[in-house]
Design a protein around this motif. Structure first.
Motif, short mmCIF file in Angstrom:
data_model
loop_
_atom_site.label_atom_id
_atom_site.label_comp_id
_atom_site.label_asym_id
_atom_site.label_seq_id
_atom_site.Cartn_x
_atom_site.Cartn_y
_atom_site.Cartn_z
N GLY A 29 53.41 39.43 14.93
CA GLY A 29 54.68 40.14 14.74
C GLY A 29 55.89 39.25 14.72
O GLY A 29 56.93 39.62 14.16
N THR A 67 47.55 38.95 7.82
CA THR A 67 48.18 40.25 8.11
C THR A 67 48.19 41.19 6.92
O THR A 67 48.35 42.40 7.10
N ASP A 86 50.63 41.38 4.99
CA ASP A 86 52.00 41.89 5.01
C ASP A 86 52.66 41.69 3.64
O ASP A 86 53.39 40.73 3.40
N HIS A 90 44.02 38.05 16.00
CA HIS A 90 44.45 39.16 15.15
C HIS A 90 44.06 38.86 13.71
O HIS A 90 44.32 37.77 13.21
N TRP A 91 43.44 39.83 13.05
CA TRP A 91 43.09 39.63 11.64
C TRP A 91 43.20 40.96 10.91
O TRP A 91 42.42 41.87 11.14
N ARG A 92 44.18 41.06 10.11
CA ARG A 92 44.40 42.26 9.28
C ARG A 92 44.30 43.55 10.10
O ARG A 92 43.56 44.47 9.75
N GLY A 93 45.01 43.58 11.20
CA GLY A 93 45.10 44.79 12.00
C GLY A 93 44.02 44.94 13.05
O GLY A 93 44.14 45.73 13.97
N ALA A 94 42.96 44.17 12.92
CA ALA A 94 41.90 44.21 13.91
C ALA A 94 42.06 43.09 14.92
O ALA A 94 42.80 42.13 14.70
N SER A 95 41.37 43.24 16.04
CA SER A 95 41.33 42.16 17.02
C SER A 95 39.90 41.66 17.10
O SER A 95 39.00 42.39 17.52
N SER A 152 34.67 43.12 17.60
CA SER A 152 35.95 43.46 17.00
C SER A 152 36.25 44.94 17.21
O SER A 152 35.34 45.73 17.46
N ASP A 153 37.52 45.29 17.11
CA ASP A 153 37.88 46.70 17.15
C ASP A 153 38.12 47.25 15.74
O ASP A 153 38.64 48.33 15.57
N GLY A 154 37.75 46.44 14.74
CA GLY A 154 37.88 46.89 13.36
C GLY A 154 36.99 46.00 12.52
O GLY A 154 36.41 45.03 13.02
#
Lengths: 731, 731
Positions: A356, A424, A426, A665-670, A684-686
């Protein structure tokens, strides 16, 4: 005498009273600095007059001064920018029965400072007996709020069977010690940077004399009754009592000056210290959940990597529209300038641990494009030429062969843009700033690169990362990074990569391996303080990882065999006179199987400021080395590589470590990577796709992917003129 | 308005009153400076307050000042030396009927200054009418004695039907104008360098504040009655009368201060102005007999080469224990420093025209060996590293890539030693200084040169004569001169001479011909004032003859075909932003048959200060360019070469000249070479052996040796981005 206590996982503890004579006071001020990237409070003791270097650093609050050259040259910067010490609200004087509380007098029975990396607070506890025998207990707590960028707060408690008198100040233009004049790396110090604008009991407004930046500094106290006096340079709150006094103090800064300072202060005071502390912990809990690195088997490294993560966060979190300086907001070293360290070290780590704040940091670069375009024209080039050193954008470097000539900073910025976008996704950032940064830096390279008679493309006469070699042709690091920069805008330009057939190694720059060898009889490092650049530049002596850095950032451009031979060759010629070097050497050492060597380099980087003996970090922490500890662990033993926007891992632990776990952090996942001696587990959480040992794999939320790691023997370190200290794990 | 009158063979005449607005006043002060190498009087008008730059330069009377660097570096000189304006005895104020004589008021009916190159005097004649209508006739004469190093003298005659009042001063610390701050080449100016020591009616003694050099300045007046007043900073002699006043004024300077100043003044006053003038003419008759250059067919060049010879003599004649500065004693340009110009240009000419002052000049270098040895150690080298810029020996250069890195100055000194010894056979000089200079400079090269993996010897990372290219490997000029330096002490070391097979030319330094080309759209010369070094260094753009200079000094190292191709290549890339360039380009142009081009380059060098339009020489004449006019004629059209201690000639006249005759001192004899369009004749007053067109010949006393010259067509000039102005011969 004070010392940093043995490592604790989440705490940095100093025991004993720091005294000024041997640098520990200054070093402690840096170590215990609190900041949120916007406002920084150096870890000065509350009571005045104990030496040290007072520091209240407001990001990009600088003064200008003219640069003088013995021989002028076209395009030499005419002025530079230097960070100044802002209005100091940390200062609190205490008297017991009329005697000043002063650690140099009386008896210090206990003195302890604790930096809590999860709480984000600095706590100090003192037991002291005054010269006339009054026993006193003092506890102070301090925080700089990650959540409220303008706000800092303190809680002050004192107890003694005596009359207590406390003067709590907000002071402008306090007296500063003189700078060290013998070291070219020392900073200018402005003694009296401000002129007063207005004052009342709530705030002081002042303005830098030449750069004309106004500052509003608001202060208030709660929890005890006091009287306030104010003058253009001082608001003093005075309280007296007997037995025990506790109060809270709230500070808020806005620059340029605005009434928001008083408002922010009021809201903070209304909420109170405990609320601010709770917010702080919550913010940090969130940070650590996605960024923590666990190191089993080496408590010193465990503590140090968290210390580094914390300080990098403190440098970057709310840097917002301003840059992240090489020293963060922990000191005035390098005049408070930002260098290539930010993109190459600091943003590399933050991209994966706190993305961020990376977009804003790169947007700051983008906001200085006007300066960079002008500078490019001044250098006879197209596109953007970002400065080697700056605060607000213009080039502030006063020695161009090791400054302006290091054009690689532009490719480093582009690299950080590509990394941030890959990690990200972004796209909005890319539309607002990223694409233009890529285009304008690529335009620079288009105008710098040229093709010779044989059709080979070159970049001539620039300086690579190694500052002991300057103005060479075809610096490999520069060429590879420029090539990547150009490829990002669709231009494929293979640039010359000099190679010595006879020595079977790449040349850091064309002709490098033909230069005379340095005679390593001298142990008086850094060499630049006792050897002329003419001598250093003409020799095969390397200040810091250069080609070795290229083998990390452009790992794809070298075969394993080339890496091995190159690493050995440059190890024998690298003196690590820059703190930027060891982390990178750690990474390549790990990749090449020199696992103990990698551990040693990791330790050198990680422990530099924390256990460096009070020598080097007195004018501010080496924020890039803080990030370097993370780089050494995650890219070294984790084997993370990320060129071409793809994550890959090749994990392997050194003999001294049992387990290494880190979050990315990788593209919204951890993504969590847990490396043990014989296996690695990815969770991972994603959904995250990456390569493990070259093979593409995918981990989905809740899945656990485990791979065996083949045991390998440590390969002994190749010869080096200045091997790192052998790191032994403390029990 | 004033202008230099059309050329006369032995006279430089200015007609009209110089005014300050357009630089002609400053330029005239340089052109009409008188000096003997020890004492120099700038050609200031007698009456004060007409702008200009007062100058009384006492060789090596300097003050020190600290150098400030934006970024310090080891071995960067901490202080520099700047020549100061000594006690001024030229100042004479005149009032007629109470009105000040001031060229800016009243009417100037006639104003003429004449520098007589055979008499060695400056004469001024003025007819002026005061604002109230009084007509005045004024004549001043001035000399600085070649025979009496400490002495200068004036004769002042004024006539008017009015009351005359004259104040004749010796003044310390007169007010000076401010320096030009916009030009990196501008000098520092000390406003108030002296503190008074003592004063009486005979002399002022003062001392520089920091360098602590004491000066005794003695003055007296004869021929008229006057009254004297003295104060610490002024001796004023006042005389009054009606109708006509004539007096003589005698000055003598000693530094460090000694009573000898008064003695020298007394002896000079006793002998009188006419005696001093007679001695002066005798000295110059002797000089011209052995040094004159006759140029038939080009009056401007005829005048200019004599003007150059005269000013070089003025710079060197009695320089004695002190150096010969780049500006002689005609101005404060380059801070009064001596650079490599002295050995490479000035001593080259003086060796053949006035060898008696060359030994002392080289002994001055020898006297600074201590500094040079220390500097070599500081640079990590052995032997002696002489400074790029200095007055008394320590390095005073503040930008090392184009200063200290130009190690070739050491080989240039050795070259001057070898030339002087070959031309004079002065073995005593060699024992006292020459051998040690050769040995210590050779020791430097032994420590700089190194042998690569392939057994090829190199010199890496130095700067050659071209200051738009820096820190390159194997600069050919440096390598060839170092090789000669080493050979002189018996060390045969063939150093690499980079060559581009593709372009079939030598590379000025390794890789030079692969660098990007400069885009010659810019006519804003010198380029260094509008282009960053980073831009210049990376490109194939050459400030001044570098490889072309090597082809002159080491003519033996190149084949005729190589010279032709090299010359063409570098002509297309050389911008002549240094006045050192044109003379050398003239020499090679002549050798290669570009005879008109050679003539044009000759004219550029020869007329630079004399007819340069008041732009460039205001802070002192370009003494090396003065010598350069001689070099262009004698080495260009005379074809003189002198490597290996042997004289050789290959004469050839350009279309515009009918005859060129020059005299050379050679081992006690005076050789006269007379070149006509179709023949050359050698005569001598002693036996001289030399080569004519490669063939060894000998001329004995009284003999006349004549050879035919084959007529050749002029070869057109190769393309150049900045061709010299086409020189047309004035009728």
């Amino acid at each position: 005498m004070s010392e940093i206590a043995p490592a604790e996982p989440w705490i940095v503890r100093e025991v004993g009273a720091p005294v000024e004579e041997d640098g520990e006071l200054l070093q402690g001020e840096s170590i215990f600095a609190l900041a949120n990237g916007h406002v920084g409070l150096r870890g000065n003791l509350e009571e005045p007059h104990l030496g040290g270097m007072p520091g209240t650093f407001l990001n990009s609050l600088f003064e200008e001064r003219d640069l003088q050259y013995p021989e002028e040259g076209y395009g030499f910067p005419e002025r530079t920018q230097t960070i100044v010490n802002g209005p100091n609200g940390k200062r609190i004087s205490l008297a017991v029965d009329g005697e000043s509380f002063d650690l140099r007098t009386g008896e210090v029975r206990r003195h302890e400072r604790v930096l809590d990396l999860r709480a984000g607070t600095l706590t100090r506890e003192v037991e002291w007996v005054s010269p006339s025998g009054v026993a006193l207990w003092l506890r102070t707590e301090r925080l700089v709020s990650f959540v409220r960028p303008s706000v800092a707060a303190m809680r002050y408690s004192v107890r003694a069977e005596a009359e207590l008198r406390i003067e709590s100040d907000l002071v402008v233009d306090e007296e500063l010690p003189s700078p060290r004049e013998d070291d070219p790396r020392a900073s200018a110090i402005f003694q009296d940077p401000f002129e007063p604008v207005s004052h009342d009991d709530d705030q002081l407004v002042c303005r830098t004399r030449r750069s004309n930046i106004s500052v509003a500094a608001a202060v208030t106290h709660t929890g005890a009754e006091g009287t306030i006096s104010s003058s253009p340079e001082l608001i003093r709150w005075t309280t007296t009592g007997r037995g025990e006094i506790t109060f809270e103090k709230f500070l808020a800064y806005h620059w340029p000056a605005s009434d928001q300072a008083v408002t922010d202060r009021d809201v903070a005071a209304r909420d109170g210290f405990d609320t601010l502390a709770a917010e702080q912990r919550e913010y940090l809990d969130d940070f650590w959940a996605g960024a923590d690195v666990e190191v089993d088997g080496d408590p010193d490294i465990q503590q140090a990597v968290r210390f580094g993560l914390f300080h990098v966060l403190q440098a970057g979190a709310q840097a917002g529209p301003h840059p992240i300086p090489a020293k963060g907001l922990t000191g005035n070293g390098y005049d408070g300038h930002t260098l290539w360290d930010t993109e190459t070290y600091v943003l590399r780590m933050l991209t994966y641990t706190h993305p961020g704040c990376v977009g804003p940091a790169l947007k700051w670069r983008h906001s200085t494009l006007g300066h960079a375009r002008d500078r490019a024209r001044e250098l006879g080039l197209q596109g953007a030429a970002f400065p080697w050193r700056t605060i607000s954008g213009p080039e502030c470097s006063g020695y161009w062969p090791a400054g302006t000539a290091a054009l690689h900073v532009n490719a480093d910025i582009a690299d950080a843009v590509l990394r941030y976008h890959a990690a990200t996704g972004d796209d909005e950032f890319m539309r607002e700033a990223g694409h233009e940064l890529l285009t304008e830096t690529a335009n620079l390279w288009k105008s710098v690169a040229y093709t010779d008679d044989e059709g080979v493309a070159h970049i001539a006469g620039v300086t690579g990362p190694d500052e002991y070699t300057a103005l060479m042709d075809d610096n490999i690091y520069t060429n590879l990074m420029a090539q990547q920069n150009l490829a990002a805008v669709g231009v494929e330009l293979p640039l010359s990569l000099p190679y010595s057939e006879r020595r079977r190694v790449h040349e850091q720059a064309a002709g490098f391996t033909r230069l005379p060898e340095w005679t390593f009889t001298d142990h008086d490092y850094p060499l630049m303080l006792s050897h002329h650049y003419l001598n250093l530049y003409r020799k095969q002596v390397v200040k810091q990882a250069d080609l070795v850095l290229a083998m990390m950032t452009r790992s794809d451009a070298f075969t394993p065999d080339e890496k091995r031979r190159n690493f050995e060759y440059y190890e024998a010629r690298t003196v690590r006179d820059s703190s930027l070097s060891a982390p990178i050497q750690a990474v390549l050492a790990a990749e090449l199987g020199h696992l103990q060597l990698a551990h040693d380099y990791l330790a050198e980087a990680a422990l530099l400021d924390l256990r460096g003996g009070g020598e080097s970090g007195g004018d501010g922490l080496h924020i890039a080395a803080c990030a370097g500890a993370w780089i050494a662990l995650v890219m070294g033993f984790g084997g993370l590589r990320d060129h071409d926007g793809e994550l890959s891992f090749g994990p392997r632990l050194p003999p001294g470590l049992q387990r290494l776990a880190f979050h990315l952090h990788w593209r919204g996942a951890s993504l969590c990577v847990t490396v043990k001696r014989d296996s690695v587990t990815y969770t991972s959480d994603g959904e995250v796709t990456f390569r493990h040992e070259g093979k593409e794999v995918r981990v989905r939320a809740g899945e656990e992917l485990t791979f065996a790691i083949d045991p390998v023997d440590d390969i002994p370190a190749p010869p080096s003129p200045r091997p790192p200290r052998r790191h032994t794990v403390s029990s």
